[in-house]
Motif scaffolding. Structure first.
Motif, PDB file in Angstrom:
ATOM      1  N   ASP A  53      93.339  71.329 -11.340  1.00  0.00           N
ATOM      2  CA  ASP A  53      94.147  70.844 -10.220  1.00  0.00           C
ATOM      3  C   ASP A  53      94.830  71.977  -9.467  1.00  0.00           C
ATOM      4  O   ASP A  53      95.043  71.885  -8.254  1.00  0.00           O
ATOM      5  CB  ASP A  53      95.194  69.847 -10.728  1.00  0.00           C
ATOM      6  N   VAL A  54      95.180  73.046 -10.174  1.00  0.00           N
ATOM      7  CA  VAL A  54      95.740  74.213  -9.497  1.00  0.00           C
ATOM      8  C   VAL A  54      94.673  74.875  -8.633  1.00  0.00           C
ATOM      9  O   VAL A  54      94.910  75.211  -7.465  1.00  0.00           O
ATOM     10  CB  VAL A  54      96.308  75.215 -10.524  1.00  0.00           C
ATOM     11  N   ALA A  55      93.485  75.053  -9.190  1.00  0.00           N
ATOM     12  CA  ALA A  55      92.406  75.709  -8.453  1.00  0.00           C
ATOM     13  C   ALA A  55      91.968  74.904  -7.232  1.00  0.00           C
ATOM     14  O   ALA A  55      91.614  75.479  -6.190  1.00  0.00           O
ATOM     15  CB  ALA A  55      91.213  75.939  -9.380  1.00  0.00           C
ATOM     16  N   ASP A  56      92.010  73.573  -7.345  1.00  0.00           N
ATOM     17  CA  ASP A  56      91.480  72.708  -6.281  1.00  0.00           C
ATOM     18  C   ASP A  56      92.545  72.105  -5.380  1.00  0.00           C
ATOM     19  O   ASP A  56      92.234  71.229  -4.555  1.00  0.00           O
ATOM     20  CB  ASP A  56      90.672  71.556  -6.908  1.00  0.00           C
ATOM     21  N   ARG A  57      93.788  72.563  -5.491  1.00  0.00           N
ATOM     22  CA  ARG A  57      94.879  71.871  -4.791  1.00  0.00           C
ATOM     23  C   ARG A  57      94.692  71.839  -3.277  1.00  0.00           C
ATOM     24  O   ARG A  57      95.081  70.858  -2.626  1.00  0.00           O
ATOM     25  CB  ARG A  57      96.230  72.511  -5.143  1.00  0.00           C
ATOM     26  N   ASP A  58      94.086  72.873  -2.702  1.00  0.00           N
ATOM     27  CA  ASP A  58      93.898  72.885  -1.248  1.00  0.00           C
ATOM     28  C   ASP A  58      92.703  72.043  -0.815  1.00  0.00           C
ATOM     29  O   ASP A  58      92.647  71.597   0.335  1.00  0.00           O
ATOM     30  CB  ASP A  58      93.723  74.328  -0.756  1.00  0.00           C
ATOM     31  N   PHE A  59      91.758  71.817  -1.737  1.00  0.00           N
ATOM     32  CA  PHE A  59      90.612  70.975  -1.438  1.00  0.00           C
ATOM     33  C   PHE A  59      90.932  69.504  -1.674  1.00  0.00           C
ATOM     34  O   PHE A  59      90.487  68.635  -0.933  1.00  0.00           O
ATOM     35  CB  PHE A  59      89.407  71.374  -2.297  1.00  0.00           C
ATOM     36  N   ASP A  60      91.700  69.245  -2.748  1.00  0.00           N
ATOM     37  CA  ASP A  60      91.943  67.859  -3.162  1.00  0.00           C
ATOM     38  C   ASP A  60      92.645  67.024  -2.092  1.00  0.00           C
ATOM     39  O   ASP A  60      92.464  65.806  -2.025  1.00  0.00           O
ATOM     40  CB  ASP A  60      92.777  67.824  -4.461  1.00  0.00           C
ATOM     41  N   ARG A  61      93.444  67.665  -1.257  1.00  0.00           N
ATOM     42  CA  ARG A  61      94.175  66.910  -0.238  1.00  0.00           C
ATOM     43  C   ARG A  61      93.243  66.293   0.814  1.00  0.00           C
ATOM     44  O   ARG A  61      93.626  65.380   1.528  1.00  0.00           O
ATOM     45  CB  ARG A  61      95.209  67.804   0.429  1.00  0.00           C
ATOM     46  N   HIS A  62      92.011  66.795   0.878  1.00  0.00           N
ATOM     47  CA  HIS A  62      91.050  66.280   1.860  1.00  0.00           C
ATOM     48  C   HIS A  62      90.092  65.250   1.255  1.00  0.00           C
ATOM     49  O   HIS A  62      89.192  64.777   1.940  1.00  0.00           O
ATOM     50  CB  HIS A  62      90.230  67.438   2.438  1.00  0.00           C
ATOM     51  N   VAL A  77      86.577  79.290 -15.849  1.00  0.00           N
ATOM     52  CA  VAL A  77      85.608  79.601 -14.798  1.00  0.00           C
ATOM     53  C   VAL A  77      85.202  78.361 -14.016  1.00  0.00           C
ATOM     54  O   VAL A  77      84.996  78.417 -12.793  1.00  0.00           O
ATOM     55  CB  VAL A  77      84.362  80.280 -15.411  1.00  0.00           C
ATOM     56  N   TYR A  78      85.096  77.229 -14.703  1.00  0.00           N
ATOM     57  CA  TYR A  78      84.496  76.036 -14.083  1.00  0.00           C
ATOM     58  C   TYR A  78      85.103  75.646 -12.729  1.00  0.00           C
ATOM     59  O   TYR A  78      84.341  75.367 -11.789  1.00  0.00           O
ATOM     60  CB  TYR A  78      84.559  74.836 -15.033  1.00  0.00           C
ATOM     61  N   PRO A  79      86.431  75.601 -12.560  1.00  0.00           N
ATOM     62  CA  PRO A  79      86.955  75.151 -11.260  1.00  0.00           C
ATOM     63  C   PRO A  79      86.454  75.970 -10.079  1.00  0.00           C
ATOM     64  O   PRO A  79      86.366  75.462  -8.955  1.00  0.00           O
ATOM     65  CB  PRO A  79      88.476  75.295 -11.424  1.00  0.00           C
ATOM     66  N   TYR A  80      86.114  77.229 -10.327  1.00  0.00           N
ATOM     67  CA  TYR A  80      85.670  78.097  -9.236  1.00  0.00           C
ATOM     68  C   TYR A  80      84.153  78.054  -9.049  1.00  0.00           C
ATOM     69  O   TYR A  80      83.642  78.527  -8.033  1.00  0.00           O
ATOM     70  CB  TYR A  80      86.142  79.523  -9.498  1.00  0.00           C
ATOM     71  N   ALA A  81      83.450  77.463 -10.023  1.00  0.00           N
ATOM     72  CA  ALA A  81      81.996  77.341  -9.898  1.00  0.00           C
ATOM     73  C   ALA A  81      81.628  76.440  -8.730  1.00  0.00           C
ATOM     74  O   ALA A  81      80.562  76.599  -8.117  1.00  0.00           O
ATOM     75  CB  ALA A  81      81.411  76.795 -11.195  1.00  0.00           C
ATOM     76  N   ALA A 135     104.425  67.496  -6.052  1.00  0.00           N
ATOM     77  CA  ALA A 135     105.363  66.887  -7.004  1.00  0.00           C
ATOM     78  C   ALA A 135     105.481  67.719  -8.268  1.00  0.00           C
ATOM     79  O   ALA A 135     106.526  67.718  -8.936  1.00  0.00           O
ATOM     80  CB  ALA A 135     104.909  65.465  -7.340  1.00  0.00           C
ATOM     81  N   VAL A 136     104.404  68.424  -8.627  1.00  0.00           N
ATOM     82  CA  VAL A 136     104.411  69.387  -9.732  1.00  0.00           C
ATOM     83  C   VAL A 136     104.005  70.737  -9.153  1.00  0.00           C
ATOM     84  O   VAL A 136     102.997  70.835  -8.444  1.00  0.00           O
ATOM     85  CB  VAL A 136     103.435  68.968 -10.855  1.00  0.00           C
ATOM     86  N   SER A 137     104.792  71.767  -9.421  1.00  0.00           N
ATOM     87  CA  SER A 137     104.511  73.091  -8.852  1.00  0.00           C
ATOM     88  C   SER A 137     103.330  73.743  -9.571  1.00  0.00           C
ATOM     89  O   SER A 137     102.977  73.359 -10.698  1.00  0.00           O
ATOM     90  CB  SER A 137     105.739  73.986  -8.956  1.00  0.00           C
ATOM     91  N   VAL A 138     102.755  74.734  -8.913  1.00  0.00           N
ATOM     92  CA  VAL A 138     101.662  75.493  -9.517  1.00  0.00           C
ATOM     93  C   VAL A 138     102.122  76.142 -10.819  1.00  0.00           C
ATOM     94  O   VAL A 138     101.415  76.111 -11.838  1.00  0.00           O
ATOM     95  CB  VAL A 138     101.151  76.561  -8.534  1.00  0.00           C
ATOM     96  N   LYS A 139     103.330  76.697 -10.816  1.00  0.00           N
ATOM     97  CA  LYS A 139     103.861  77.341 -12.015  1.00  0.00           C
ATOM     98  C   LYS A 139     104.006  76.350 -13.157  1.00  0.00           C
ATOM     99  O   LYS A 139     103.625  76.638 -14.292  1.00  0.00           O
ATOM    100  CB  LYS A 139     105.210  77.985 -11.700  1.00  0.00           C
ATOM    101  N   GLU A 140     104.535  75.174 -12.856  1.00  0.00           N
ATOM    102  CA  GLU A 140     104.689  74.145 -13.888  1.00  0.00           C
ATOM    103  C   GLU A 140     103.341  73.750 -14.472  1.00  0.00           C
ATOM    104  O   GLU A 140     103.182  73.610 -15.694  1.00  0.00           O
ATOM    105  CB  GLU A 140     105.360  72.905 -13.298  1.00  0.00           C
ATOM    106  N   ALA A 141     102.368  73.542 -13.598  1.00  0.00           N
ATOM    107  CA  ALA A 141     101.044  73.114 -14.058  1.00  0.00           C
ATOM    108  C   ALA A 141     100.397  74.182 -14.941  1.00  0.00           C
ATOM    109  O   ALA A 141      99.801  73.867 -15.975  1.00  0.00           O
ATOM    110  CB  ALA A 141     100.151  72.812 -12.862  1.00  0.00           C
ATOM    111  N   LEU A 142     100.520  75.444 -14.543  1.00  0.00           N
ATOM    112  CA  LEU A 142      99.935  76.526 -15.337  1.00  0.00           C
ATOM    113  C   LEU A 142     100.641  76.681 -16.675  1.00  0.00           C
ATOM    114  O   LEU A 142      99.997  76.921 -17.707  1.00  0.00           O
ATOM    115  CB  LEU A 142      99.982  77.832 -14.554  1.00  0.00           C
ATOM    116  N   LEU A 143     101.957  76.546 -16.680  1.00  0.00           N
ATOM    117  CA  LEU A 143     102.704  76.636 -17.939  1.00  0.00           C
ATOM    118  C   LEU A 143     102.325  75.490 -18.876  1.00  0.00           C
ATOM    119  O   LEU A 143     102.156  75.704 -20.089  1.00  0.00           O
ATOM    120  CB  LEU A 143     104.209  76.621 -17.666  1.00  0.00           C
ATOM    121  N   LEU A 144     102.207  74.286 -18.330  1.00  0.00           N
ATOM    122  CA  LEU A 144     101.820  73.153 -19.155  1.00  0.00           C
ATOM    123  C   LEU A 144     100.406  73.360 -19.704  1.00  0.00           C
ATOM    124  O   LEU A 144     100.146  73.119 -20.891  1.00  0.00           O
ATOM    125  CB  LEU A 144     101.881  71.865 -18.341  1.00  0.00           C
TER     126      LEU A 144
END
Length: 305
Positions: free
Chosen positions: A72-81, A135-139, A94-103
């Motif tokens: 979701d962090v990797a795709d956040r700019d795509f997911d909105r479309h 790697v997968y999200p960027y594939a 609603a959840v920050s990038v930092k929060e998501a990565l820490l979780l």
């Protein structure tokens, strides 16, 4: 002094984190769990014991949840479309990038702690699993069939299950007869084909949106061949597992499970042949039942032997 967190705020934040890891959609981790448990049963020649069952069940849930955070962090700019993903917590902010990565890091560390209770070979495999997960999200930006990368990620539980049962050092998986690693790779290949089948169904749901934003998926690459190729992937998956497990999952009950799995493939064809969003998404969400049926056939064949 810091103010205590109000219960209502805590509950809302917890709900966002649970949404982030798809807690209300267990189909994702079940798709990982059934082939892993199938391999565990075959490697152990039956019930593998409560320790390994706990490690692989909890580890599967934790790593799939960590993967959702990373994705979701990797795709956040795509997911909105994309209609289906526009409301995800990271995409909406609603959840920050930092929060998501820490979780995600916390969940991955918990999964790694479980792996540490097994052996060196399994720990070694876990690093490969983590690398492919990252790697997968960027594939999806680079490869025309990124579902194959997901298939690799979703298949790591199979060699890990065998190495955990084998024990010993990092050579343990390959120290036995040649039939053991051959079986592992056959199961991995079959599982990879299964992932290609169900994740192409998933990609068909978003095909129109993905074309607009330039995302690469197997559904776009296959075009009008998507439905027949999905059916081919399913049939190859079931055939490879049926043949590979012939000397292991003995008894009629396993082949009854194979027939039931084939019946589900026919059902999937009925759902996806029109290529409707609703039908393709339903087919994807129901895939875990196919995996469960095969696992149940394997486990029952050992129990009744």
């Amino acid at each position: 002094m810091s103010q205590p967190v109000e219960p209502g705020v805590f509950r809302r934040q917890l709900a966002l984190y649970l949404s982030l890891i798809r807690w209300n959609r267990p189909a994702g981790w079940l798709l990982l769990l059934w082939p892993t448990l199938s391999a565990l049963w075959v490697a152990a020649d039956g019930f593998p014991g409560w320790h390994l069952l706990t490690v692989f069940t909890l580890g599967t849930i934790l790593m799939r949840s960590a993967g959702c955070c990373i994705n979701d962090v990797a795709d956040r700019d795509f997911d909105r479309h994309v209609k289906r993903t526009a409301g995800r917590p990271v995409t909406t902010g609603a959840v920050s990038v930092k929060e998501a990565l820490l979780l995600g890091a916390l969940l991955a560390l918990l999964a790694f702690a479980l792996v540490l209770t097994t052996n060196a070979a399994t720990v070694g495999w876990s690093f490969g699993a983590l690398a492919v997960t990252l790697v997968y999200p960027y594939a999806k930006r680079l490869f025309s069939m990124p579902q194959a990368v997901l298939g690799v990620a979703f298949s790591f539980g199979i060699p890990m299950a065998f190495s955990a049962v084998q024990g010993g050092d990092s050579a343990g998986l390959f120290s036995g007869p040649i039939s053991v690693p051959s079986l592992v790779w056959a199961l991995v290949l079959g599982n990879l084909l299964w992932v290609l089948a169900y994740d192409t169904e998933y990609a068909m749901v978003d095909r129109d949106d993905d074309l607009l934003i330039g995302m690469k998926t197997s559904a776009i690459t296959l075009g009008r061949l998507d439905v027949p190729v999905i059916l081919l992937f399913y049939l190859l998956f079931i055939s490879i597992w049926a043949v590979a497990l012939l000397p292991y999952a003995q008894g009629a009950i396993f082949y009854i499970a194979v027939v039931l799995a084939l019946a589900q493939v026919a059902w999937h064809y009925a759902l996806i042949r029109s290529r409707s969003r609703e039908g393709c998404f339903k087919a994807f969400r129901l895939n875990h039942w196919l995996g469960f049926v095969l696992f149940a056939g394997i486990a029952a064949s050992y129990a009744l032997a």
